[in-house]
Design a protein around this motif. Structure first.
Motif, mmCIF file in Angstrom:
data_model
loop_
_atom_site.group_PDB
_atom_site.id
_atom_site.type_symbol
_atom_site.label_atom_id
_atom_site.label_comp_id
_atom_site.label_asym_id
_atom_site.label_seq_id
_atom_site.Cartn_x
_atom_site.Cartn_y
_atom_site.Cartn_z
ATOM 1 N N ILE A 183 0.977 -1.195 0.075
ATOM 2 C CA ILE A 183 -0.054 0.070 0.059
ATOM 3 C C ILE A 183 0.711 1.100 0.083
ATOM 4 O O ILE A 183 1.888 1.258 0.602
ATOM 5 C CB ILE A 183 -0.940 -0.002 1.203
ATOM 6 N N ILE A 184 0.553 2.170 -0.687
ATOM 7 C CA ILE A 184 1.066 3.378 -0.879
ATOM 8 C C ILE A 184 -0.053 4.547 -0.294
ATOM 9 O O ILE A 184 -1.130 4.443 -0.682
ATOM 10 C CB ILE A 184 1.312 4.109 -2.414
ATOM 11 N N LEU A 185 0.707 5.251 0.835
ATOM 12 C CA LEU A 185 -0.063 6.272 1.468
ATOM 13 C C LEU A 185 0.299 7.697 1.132
ATOM 14 O O LEU A 185 1.318 7.782 1.588
ATOM 15 C CB LEU A 185 0.101 5.927 3.164
ATOM 16 N N MET A 186 -0.612 8.515 0.820
ATOM 17 C CA MET A 186 -0.403 9.959 0.539
ATOM 18 C C MET A 186 -1.497 10.699 1.087
ATOM 19 O O MET A 186 -2.642 10.260 1.595
ATOM 20 C CB MET A 186 -0.357 10.017 -1.144
ATOM 21 N N SER A 187 -1.182 11.832 0.994
ATOM 22 C CA SER A 187 -2.308 13.101 1.681
ATOM 23 C C SER A 187 -1.682 14.385 1.250
ATOM 24 O O SER A 187 -0.312 14.707 1.243
ATOM 25 C CB SER A 187 -2.486 12.766 3.009
ATOM 26 N N ASP A 188 -2.465 15.427 1.189
ATOM 27 C CA ASP A 188 -2.118 16.854 1.180
ATOM 28 C C ASP A 188 -1.126 16.956 0.006
ATOM 29 O O ASP A 188 0.005 17.575 0.534
ATOM 30 C CB ASP A 188 -1.713 17.239 2.784
ATOM 31 N N THR A 189 -1.210 16.776 -1.029
ATOM 32 C CA THR A 189 -0.141 16.922 -2.094
ATOM 33 C C THR A 189 -0.642 18.398 -2.723
ATOM 34 O O THR A 189 0.324 18.858 -3.336
ATOM 35 C CB THR A 189 -0.398 15.757 -3.247
ATOM 36 N N HIS A 190 -1.782 18.963 -2.416
ATOM 37 C CA HIS A 190 -1.874 20.167 -2.938
ATOM 38 C C HIS A 190 -1.630 20.614 -4.279
ATOM 39 O O HIS A 190 -0.738 21.452 -4.545
ATOM 40 C CB HIS A 190 -1.336 21.198 -1.788
ATOM 41 N N GLU A 191 -1.976 19.689 -5.278
ATOM 42 C CA GLU A 191 -1.857 20.061 -6.893
ATOM 43 C C GLU A 191 -0.267 19.730 -7.280
ATOM 44 O O GLU A 191 0.003 20.259 -8.410
ATOM 45 C CB GLU A 191 -2.248 21.327 -7.216
ATOM 46 N N GLN A 192 0.508 19.066 -6.224
ATOM 47 C CA GLN A 192 1.595 18.833 -6.616
ATOM 48 C C GLN A 192 2.233 17.412 -6.807
ATOM 49 O O GLN A 192 3.413 16.974 -6.697
ATOM 50 C CB GLN A 192 2.839 19.572 -5.602
ATOM 51 N N HIS A 193 1.257 16.654 -7.180
ATOM 52 C CA HIS A 193 1.227 15.051 -7.016
ATOM 53 C C HIS A 193 2.241 14.731 -8.218
ATOM 54 O O HIS A 193 2.782 13.529 -7.994
ATOM 55 C CB HIS A 193 -0.071 14.492 -7.405
ATOM 56 N N PHE A 203 -4.384 9.548 7.643
ATOM 57 C CA PHE A 203 -5.060 10.828 7.524
ATOM 58 C C PHE A 203 -3.986 11.557 7.220
ATOM 59 O O PHE A 203 -2.684 11.362 6.777
ATOM 60 C CB PHE A 203 -5.582 11.271 8.974
ATOM 61 N N GLY A 204 -4.251 13.240 7.209
ATOM 62 C CA GLY A 204 -3.348 14.096 7.005
ATOM 63 C C GLY A 204 -3.824 15.365 7.553
ATOM 64 O O GLY A 204 -3.557 15.346 8.936
ATOM 65 N N HIS A 205 -3.793 16.345 6.830
ATOM 66 C CA HIS A 205 -4.254 17.591 7.265
ATOM 67 C C HIS A 205 -3.427 18.645 8.155
ATOM 68 O O HIS A 205 -3.459 19.679 7.530
ATOM 69 C CB HIS A 205 -5.606 17.494 8.264
ATOM 70 N N ILE A 206 -2.756 18.032 9.248
ATOM 71 C CA ILE A 206 -1.626 18.757 10.033
ATOM 72 C C ILE A 206 -0.372 18.347 9.573
ATOM 73 O O ILE A 206 0.258 17.490 10.123
ATOM 74 C CB ILE A 206 -1.916 18.470 11.410
ATOM 75 N N HIS A 207 0.003 19.026 8.590
ATOM 76 C CA HIS A 207 1.175 18.678 8.020
ATOM 77 C C HIS A 207 2.503 18.552 8.720
ATOM 78 O O HIS A 207 3.289 17.662 8.211
ATOM 79 C CB HIS A 207 1.546 19.873 6.803
ATOM 80 N N ARG A 208 2.627 19.229 9.492
ATOM 81 C CA ARG A 208 3.877 19.198 10.406
ATOM 82 C C ARG A 208 3.587 17.713 11.237
ATOM 83 O O ARG A 208 5.207 17.732 11.998
ATOM 84 C CB ARG A 208 4.044 20.412 11.569
ATOM 85 N N ASN A 209 2.801 17.051 11.125
ATOM 86 C CA ASN A 209 2.756 16.013 12.088
ATOM 87 C C ASN A 209 2.900 14.479 11.135
ATOM 88 O O ASN A 209 2.662 13.482 11.515
ATOM 89 C CB ASN A 209 1.561 15.574 12.943
#
Length: 228
Positions: free
Chosen positions: A3-13, A169-175
């Motif tokens: 499994i590949i896990l990703m989040s919060d790529t914000h148009e930079q995928h 999850f993602g959302h809080i990038h710093r963690n």
């Protein structure tokens, strides 16, 4: 199952190169403002990842079109299975996706009332193996730079009840990274898969796991492991 896990790529995928895998899970904020051209570009990128057998996506708070005009938004994402308070079985694993979160500025999928959020979490089936949420549960990788904990207590309680194998999850990038609390959640791994840092620089690599019924093997885990 790889499994590949990703989040919060914000148009930079397109800055990320993905290996062969059985499954890609993306937990939202693949756009900045949920504009249709950004969704189409993300979908075209997903469709080009032929080395990944299946892609499953939920929306995040930046993916505004998925809340404002959900039917239109879903039509723009044919290359993935889109989950919103819904689930799918993959290779014998039951995966549930939900985008809701405590109120966070004036973005999408905000719910002020913890009671109302609890009704959303109550929809998560007891047999869920993998839970995809955008915002973290309370107290687990949810602390902002100013020290506020912005996760949801009701979500934490529901996770404690059902004990899924994996919560992403993602959302809080710093963690960005992984977390275990073996006393409270003896069989659950928590992953913040945010690919962008706090300045929206895409510096965090996708997290890759081998998942089976007995164990999780970390194939590539750039983020540090934290334990309670």
């Amino acid at each position: 199952m790889k499994i590949i896990l990703m989040s919060d790529t914000h148009e930079q995928h397109r800055k990320f190169l993905l290996p062969e895998a059985d499954l890609l899970l993306h937990t939202g904020d693949f756009t900045f403002y949920g504009k249709p051209p950004a969704i189409v570009d993300f979908d075209e990128w997903l469709g080009g990842q032929l080395q990944v057998k299946e892609k499953i996506v939920i929306a995040g708070n930046h993916d505004l079109l998925f809340e404002d005009h959900p039917a239109e938004a879903r039509k723009l994402l044919p290359s993935a299975i889109y989950l919103q308070d819904s689930g799918v079985e993959h290779n014998g694993w039951y995966i549930w996706g939900t985008p809701w979160q405590p109120w966070f500025l004036d973005w999408a999928f905000n719910i002020r009332s913890e009671t109302v959020r609890g009704k959303k979490w109550a929809l998560i089936p007891d047999n869920t193996d993998i839970l995809m949420v955008h915002s973290p549960p309370y107290g687990i990788m949810d602390e902002t730079v100013d020290g506020r904990k912005v996760g949801c207590r009701a979500l934490l309680n529901r996770i404690e009840e059902i004990q899924p194998r994996l919560v992403v999850f993602g959302h809080i990038h710093r963690n960005y990274g992984l977390f275990n609390d073996r006393k409270r959640f003896p069989r659950t791994l928590f992953v913040n898969a945010s690919n962008c840092d706090e300045t929206y620089d895409p510096v965090n690599k996708p997290i890759i796991l081998n998942l089976d019924r007995d164990s999780l093997q970390f194939v590539s885990v750039p983020g540090r492991m934290k334990e309670a």
